[in-house]
Design a protein around this motif. Structure first.
Motif, PDB file in Angstrom:
ATOM      1  N   ALA A 129      37.147 -14.239  13.185  1.00  0.00           N
ATOM      2  CA  ALA A 129      38.168 -14.705  12.252  1.00  0.00           C
ATOM      3  C   ALA A 129      39.376 -13.776  12.197  1.00  0.00           C
ATOM      4  CB  ALA A 129      37.566 -14.832  10.855  1.00  0.00           C
ATOM      5  N   ASN A 130      40.532 -14.396  12.066  1.00  0.00           N
ATOM      6  CA  ASN A 130      41.766 -13.694  11.732  1.00  0.00           C
ATOM      7  C   ASN A 130      42.046 -12.503  12.641  1.00  0.00           C
ATOM      8  OD1 ASN A 130      42.078 -15.487   9.528  1.00  0.00           O
ATOM      9  ND2 ASN A 130      40.650 -14.237   8.345  1.00  0.00           N
ATOM     10  N   GLU A 131      42.113 -12.755  13.913  1.00  0.00           N
ATOM     11  CA  GLU A 131      42.346 -11.672  14.870  1.00  0.00           C
ATOM     12  C   GLU A 131      43.749 -11.086  14.765  1.00  0.00           C
ATOM     13  OE1 GLU A 131      39.913 -12.327  18.734  1.00  0.00           O
ATOM     14  OE2 GLU A 131      40.699 -14.282  18.106  1.00  0.00           O
ATOM     15  N   ASP A 132      44.678 -11.868  14.216  1.00  0.00           N
ATOM     16  CA  ASP A 132      46.057 -11.381  14.130  1.00  0.00           C
ATOM     17  C   ASP A 132      46.272 -10.454  12.945  1.00  0.00           C
ATOM     18  OD1 ASP A 132      45.667 -13.515  12.372  1.00  0.00           O
ATOM     19  OD2 ASP A 132      47.719 -14.247  12.561  1.00  0.00           O
ATOM     20  N   LEU A 133      45.641 -10.749  11.796  1.00  0.00           N
ATOM     21  CA  LEU A 133      45.731  -9.893  10.623  1.00  0.00           C
ATOM     22  C   LEU A 133      44.655 -10.275   9.622  1.00  0.00           C
ATOM     23  CD1 LEU A 133      47.413 -11.387   7.941  1.00  0.00           C
ATOM     24  CD2 LEU A 133      49.104 -11.422   9.739  1.00  0.00           C
ATOM     25  N   GLU A 134      44.307  -9.348   8.770  1.00  0.00           N
ATOM     26  CA  GLU A 134      43.260  -9.574   7.771  1.00  0.00           C
ATOM     27  C   GLU A 134      43.795 -10.495   6.683  1.00  0.00           C
ATOM     28  OE1 GLU A 134      39.834  -9.959   6.376  1.00  0.00           O
ATOM     29  OE2 GLU A 134      40.046  -8.622   8.078  1.00  0.00           O
ATOM     30  N   ARG A 135      43.011 -11.495   6.342  1.00  0.00           N
ATOM     31  CA  ARG A 135      43.434 -12.452   5.334  1.00  0.00           C
ATOM     32  C   ARG A 135      42.538 -12.439   4.097  1.00  0.00           C
ATOM     33  NH1 ARG A 135      45.436 -14.443   9.984  1.00  0.00           N
ATOM     34  NH2 ARG A 135      47.506 -15.330   9.815  1.00  0.00           N
ATOM     35  N   SER A 136      41.608 -11.543   4.053  1.00  0.00           N
ATOM     36  CA  SER A 136      40.725 -11.419   2.893  1.00  0.00           C
ATOM     37  C   SER A 136      40.733  -9.988   2.403  1.00  0.00           C
ATOM     38  CB  SER A 136      39.287 -11.801   3.248  1.00  0.00           C
ATOM     39  OG  SER A 136      39.169 -13.185   3.433  1.00  0.00           O
ATOM     40  N   SER A 137      40.441  -9.826   1.138  1.00  0.00           N
ATOM     41  CA  SER A 137      40.251  -8.500   0.568  1.00  0.00           C
ATOM     42  C   SER A 137      38.904  -8.519  -0.141  1.00  0.00           C
ATOM     43  CB  SER A 137      41.373  -8.175  -0.421  1.00  0.00           C
ATOM     44  OG  SER A 137      41.266  -8.996  -1.571  1.00  0.00           O
ATOM     45  N   ALA A 138      38.537  -7.436  -0.746  1.00  0.00           N
ATOM     46  CA  ALA A 138      37.281  -7.392  -1.494  1.00  0.00           C
ATOM     47  C   ALA A 138      37.343  -8.289  -2.725  1.00  0.00           C
ATOM     48  CB  ALA A 138      36.964  -5.955  -1.906  1.00  0.00           C
ATOM     49  N   ASP A 139      38.558  -8.615  -3.169  1.00  0.00           N
ATOM     50  CA  ASP A 139      38.735  -9.382  -4.397  1.00  0.00           C
ATOM     51  C   ASP A 139      38.939 -10.876  -4.201  1.00  0.00           C
ATOM     52  OD1 ASP A 139      38.594  -6.979  -5.790  1.00  0.00           O
ATOM     53  OD2 ASP A 139      40.750  -6.662  -5.580  1.00  0.00           O
ATOM     54  N   LYS A 140      39.506 -11.269  -3.055  1.00  0.00           N
ATOM     55  CA  LYS A 140      39.740 -12.690  -2.823  1.00  0.00           C
ATOM     56  C   LYS A 140      39.959 -12.960  -1.354  1.00  0.00           C
ATOM     57  CE  LYS A 140      44.723 -13.214  -3.379  1.00  0.00           C
ATOM     58  NZ  LYS A 140      45.221 -14.326  -2.648  1.00  0.00           N
ATOM     59  N   THR A 141      39.806 -14.233  -1.001  1.00  0.00           N
ATOM     60  CA  THR A 141      40.085 -14.665   0.356  1.00  0.00           C
ATOM     61  C   THR A 141      41.363 -15.481   0.357  1.00  0.00           C
ATOM     62  OG1 THR A 141      39.094 -15.616   2.338  1.00  0.00           O
ATOM     63  CG2 THR A 141      38.766 -16.842   0.292  1.00  0.00           C
ATOM     64  N   ALA A 142      41.908 -15.700   1.526  1.00  0.00           N
ATOM     65  CA  ALA A 142      43.102 -16.536   1.666  1.00  0.00           C
ATOM     66  C   ALA A 142      42.681 -17.995   1.754  1.00  0.00           C
ATOM     67  CB  ALA A 142      43.861 -16.131   2.919  1.00  0.00           C
ATOM     68  N   SER A 143      43.629 -18.887   1.561  1.00  0.00           N
ATOM     69  CA  SER A 143      43.316 -20.312   1.663  1.00  0.00           C
ATOM     70  C   SER A 143      43.413 -20.803   3.104  1.00  0.00           C
ATOM     71  CB  SER A 143      44.229 -21.132   0.753  1.00  0.00           C
ATOM     72  OG  SER A 143      45.576 -20.896   1.075  1.00  0.00           O
ATOM     73  N   VAL A 144      43.960 -19.979   4.010  1.00  0.00           N
ATOM     74  CA  VAL A 144      44.070 -20.349   5.425  1.00  0.00           C
ATOM     75  C   VAL A 144      43.563 -19.191   6.279  1.00  0.00           C
ATOM     76  CG1 VAL A 144      45.649 -20.976   7.295  1.00  0.00           C
ATOM     77  CG2 VAL A 144      46.055 -21.857   4.993  1.00  0.00           C
ATOM     78  N   HIS A 145      42.720 -19.531   7.251  1.00  0.00           N
ATOM     79  CA  HIS A 145      42.186 -18.549   8.201  1.00  0.00           C
ATOM     80  C   HIS A 145      42.283 -19.135   9.607  1.00  0.00           C
ATOM     81  CE1 HIS A 145      40.335 -16.014   5.086  1.00  0.00           C
ATOM     82  NE2 HIS A 145      40.099 -17.157   4.460  1.00  0.00           N
ATOM     83  N   PHE A 146      42.356 -18.267  10.600  1.00  0.00           N
ATOM     84  CA  PHE A 146      42.367 -18.695  11.991  1.00  0.00           C
ATOM     85  C   PHE A 146      41.066 -18.230  12.643  1.00  0.00           C
ATOM     86  CE2 PHE A 146      46.748 -18.322  10.618  1.00  0.00           C
ATOM     87  CZ  PHE A 146      47.174 -19.625  10.872  1.00  0.00           C
ATOM     88  N   LEU A 147      40.334 -19.192  13.219  1.00  0.00           N
ATOM     89  CA  LEU A 147      38.996 -18.923  13.738  1.00  0.00           C
ATOM     90  C   LEU A 147      38.927 -19.201  15.234  1.00  0.00           C
ATOM     91  CD1 LEU A 147      36.876 -20.740  10.978  1.00  0.00           C
ATOM     92  CD2 LEU A 147      37.830 -18.416  10.942  1.00  0.00           C
ATOM     93  N   ARG A 148      38.162 -18.354  15.929  1.00  0.00           N
ATOM     94  CA  ARG A 148      37.870 -18.556  17.348  1.00  0.00           C
ATOM     95  C   ARG A 148      36.361 -18.649  17.504  1.00  0.00           C
ATOM     96  NH1 ARG A 148      37.078 -14.524  21.531  1.00  0.00           N
ATOM     97  NH2 ARG A 148      37.982 -12.976  20.126  1.00  0.00           N
ATOM     98  N   PHE A 149      35.894 -19.755  18.045  1.00  0.00           N
ATOM     99  CA  PHE A 149      34.471 -19.966  18.298  1.00  0.00           C
ATOM    100  C   PHE A 149      34.227 -19.790  19.795  1.00  0.00           C
ATOM    101  CE2 PHE A 149      35.413 -22.414  14.490  1.00  0.00           C
ATOM    102  CZ  PHE A 149      34.342 -22.146  13.658  1.00  0.00           C
ATOM    103  N   GLU A 150      33.646 -18.655  20.172  1.00  0.00           N
ATOM    104  CA  GLU A 150      33.336 -18.370  21.578  1.00  0.00           C
ATOM    105  C   GLU A 150      31.985 -18.990  21.924  1.00  0.00           C
ATOM    106  OE1 GLU A 150      34.909 -17.016  24.208  1.00  0.00           O
ATOM    107  OE2 GLU A 150      36.686 -16.770  22.941  1.00  0.00           O
ATOM    108  N   LEU A 151      31.961 -19.827  22.945  1.00  0.00           N
ATOM    109  CA  LEU A 151      30.724 -20.481  23.348  1.00  0.00           C
ATOM    110  C   LEU A 151      29.981 -19.634  24.362  1.00  0.00           C
ATOM    111  CD1 LEU A 151      32.659 -22.801  22.268  1.00  0.00           C
ATOM    112  CD2 LEU A 151      31.182 -24.323  23.573  1.00  0.00           C
TER     113      LEU A 151
END
Length: 194
Positions: A129-151
């Motif tokens: 998740a979020n290889e470009d930048l961190e989108r979550s903190s210990a207190d909350k997550t973002a409403s949009v994330h970028f995911l890579r599913f490696e098969l």
């Protein structure tokens, strides 16, 4: 899949003319690239067409026409195009009420790591998740994330052969049991692996 280059894009003037038909084409295409995960989460699987649309829209909105700006947009969005051995998706957490959304985003820290896909007969695939930048903190997550599913090799071979696909979320505050991916979406994702 190949990355987009400047040669793949329209100028702002050309895009203004092509936009209505192109937008209609992309919206129809996206119908078979979305997967609802319960009532408040959704995956939008990206590919060269969805990313071309995103880049063209950013260039249009920001009125970017110089080579450097165009290359910066391409550099930002090209990593979201699958490479033939993975699926890439925008993961969205969707609550229309701002107060409810804020409360839920505090409860859903780490949800982006809890999403999974599973090709029939194979192990579950959890995303990077979020290889470009961190989108979550210990207190909350973002409403949009970028995911890579490696098969892995078994999943890749089975998916290329047309095996079924399931998805879900295993988060303590938001669980989606194994959901069968509809055939049009599965077929669209299979095409990403060519």
């Amino acid at each position: 899949m190949d990355e987009l280059s400047r040669a793949d894009l329209w100028s702002l003037e050309e895009y203004a003319e092509a936009r209505p038909a192109f937008r209609q084409r992309v919206m129809a295409h996206k119908k078979h690239r979305q997967l609802a995960l319960g009532a408040h989460a959704r995956l939008l699987f990206e590919d060269a067409l969805t990313i071309k649309y995103q880049v063209q829209e950013m260039l249009r909105i920001e009125k970017i026409f110089e080579a450097r700006g165009i290359h910066e947009e391409l550099a930002a969005y090209n990593p979201l195009i699958p490479d033939g051995g993975n699926w890439k998706a925008t993961f969205m957490i969707e609550y229309s009420d701002p107060a409810e959304r804020a409360a839920r985003l505090r409860e859903l820290v780490g949800i982006e790591q809890s999403v999974w896909l599973q090709v029939a007969g194979c192990e579950r695939i959890h995303p990077i998740a979020n290889e470009d930048l961190e989108r979550s903190s210990a207190d909350k997550t973002a409403s949009v994330h970028f995911l890579r599913f490696e098969l892995d090799p078994d999943s890749l071979a089975a998916a290329r052969a047309g095996a079924g696909l399931r998805a879900g979320i295993d988060h303590h505050a938001y669980t989606v049991e194994a959901l069968a991916v509809a055939e049009p979406v599965r077929a669209s994702l299979q095409a990403d692996l060519a």
